[in-house]
Design a protein around this motif. Structure first.
Motif, PDB file in Angstrom:
ATOM      1  N   LYS A  55       0.925  -1.105   0.311  1.00 27.98           N
ATOM      2  CA  LYS A  55      -0.136  -0.215  -0.597  1.00 27.98           C
ATOM      3  C   LYS A  55       0.270   0.929   0.034  1.00 27.98           C
ATOM      4  O   LYS A  55       1.927   1.398   0.677  1.00 27.98           O
ATOM      5  N   MET A  56       0.683   2.372  -0.606  1.00 34.45           N
ATOM      6  CA  MET A  56       1.479   3.680  -0.704  1.00 34.45           C
ATOM      7  C   MET A  56       0.688   4.611  -0.033  1.00 34.45           C
ATOM      8  O   MET A  56      -0.740   5.065  -0.714  1.00 34.45           O
ATOM      9  N   ALA A  57       1.029   5.222   0.808  1.00 35.17           N
ATOM     10  CA  ALA A  57       0.649   6.249   0.740  1.00 35.17           C
ATOM     11  C   ALA A  57       0.839   7.187   0.389  1.00 35.17           C
ATOM     12  O   ALA A  57       1.705   7.639  -0.587  1.00 35.17           O
ATOM     13  N   ASN A  58      -0.591   8.411  -0.536  1.00 35.13           N
ATOM     14  CA  ASN A  58      -0.840   9.554  -0.930  1.00 35.13           C
ATOM     15  C   ASN A  58      -0.285   8.982  -2.638  1.00 35.13           C
ATOM     16  O   ASN A  58       0.878  10.593  -3.262  1.00 35.13           O
TER      17      ASN A  58
ATOM     18  N   SER B 237       1.586   9.548  -9.320  1.00 37.22           N
ATOM     19  CA  SER B 237       1.745  10.951  -9.064  1.00 37.22           C
ATOM     20  C   SER B 237       1.703  10.903  -7.407  1.00 37.22           C
ATOM     21  O   SER B 237       0.693   9.589  -6.861  1.00 37.22           O
ATOM     22  N   GLU B 238       3.205  11.489  -6.663  1.00 40.57           N
ATOM     23  CA  GLU B 238       2.840  11.660  -5.300  1.00 40.57           C
ATOM     24  C   GLU B 238       1.695  12.724  -5.088  1.00 40.57           C
ATOM     25  O   GLU B 238       1.958  13.894  -5.537  1.00 40.57           O
ATOM     26  N   TRP B 239       0.997  12.654  -3.842  1.00 36.43           N
ATOM     27  CA  TRP B 239       0.025  13.334  -3.015  1.00 36.43           C
ATOM     28  C   TRP B 239      -0.556  14.746  -3.698  1.00 36.43           C
ATOM     29  O   TRP B 239      -1.488  14.552  -2.989  1.00 36.43           O
TER      30      TRP B 239
ATOM     31  N   HIS C 187      -6.943   9.048  -2.585  1.00 38.46           N
ATOM     32  CA  HIS C 187      -7.934   7.464  -1.583  1.00 38.46           C
ATOM     33  C   HIS C 187      -8.119   8.321  -0.339  1.00 38.46           C
ATOM     34  O   HIS C 187      -8.299   8.731   0.378  1.00 38.46           O
ATOM     35  N   ASP C 188      -6.283   8.337  -0.263  1.00 41.66           N
ATOM     36  CA  ASP C 188      -6.520   9.204   1.267  1.00 41.66           C
ATOM     37  C   ASP C 188      -6.747  10.100   2.066  1.00 41.66           C
ATOM     38  O   ASP C 188      -7.243   9.840   2.785  1.00 41.66           O
ATOM     39  N   GLU C 189      -6.135  11.239   1.075  1.00 41.58           N
ATOM     40  CA  GLU C 189      -7.130  12.649   1.707  1.00 41.58           C
ATOM     41  C   GLU C 189      -8.271  12.785   1.178  1.00 41.58           C
ATOM     42  O   GLU C 189      -8.793  14.171   1.334  1.00 41.58           O
TER      43      GLU C 189
END
Length: 158
Positions: free
Chosen positions: A11-14, A100-102, A136-138
């Motif tokens: 699982k990858m955050a952000n 992409s990140e964030w 999805h996380d934010e």
């Protein structure tokens, strides 16, 4: 509950999931501005990072921009890394998904829109380019759109 995984199964955050659709007679020209020789989305094709930035350390110190990550936030709209590029093409268009990140590469999309607008010029060709994204996380999502027939806010609409 949905758990998103990267190619290695972690699982990858952000992670921000991006879906770029390109439709019109100049699709191949636009794709060449987005996809590098390895088949990945490459922000540097449109917004080249200066060599001197690549040599700077990270992280930000005393409010000054230093290093690739800070430069990317300022000029791309997110850190300058993409992964999991997938490309599908048909007779009139292309669909490119990538991570992409964030957040989404909003500034990069603006540059893409401006370059496509310059390519189209007065030719009468209609090009539609849309970047849909979700994180999805934010828990945020959105759509950026470029359309030669409806130009708002500097060639693209939010």
């Amino acid at each position: 509950m949905i758990i998103l995984m990267n190619q290695r199964g972690r699982k990858m955050a952000n992670d921000c999931y991006n879906y770029l659709s390109i439709d019109g007679p100049l699709t191949n020209d636009v794709v060449s501005k987005v996809i590098n020789d390895e088949g990945d989305v490459d922000y540097n094709l449109l917004v080249p990072m200066p060599d001197n930035v690549k040599e700077l350390p990270h992280p930000r110190k005393e409010g000054n921009y230093v290093g690739e990550r800070d430069w990317s936030w300022e000029n791309i709209g997110c850190p300058g890394v993409t992964s999991d590029t997938n490309i599908e093409r048909d007779d009139t268009g292309a669909f490119i998904s990538f991570i992409s990140e964030w957040g989404p590469p909003e500034d990069w999309f603006r540059v893409l829109s401006e370059q496509v607008h310059a390519m189209v010029g007065d030719s009468g060709n209609n090009m539609d380019i849309t970047l849909e994204y979700n994180e999805h996380d934010e828990q945020f999502a959105g759509v950026l759109k470029y359309d030669t027939q409806q130009v708002d806010d500097g060639y693209y609409t939010k």
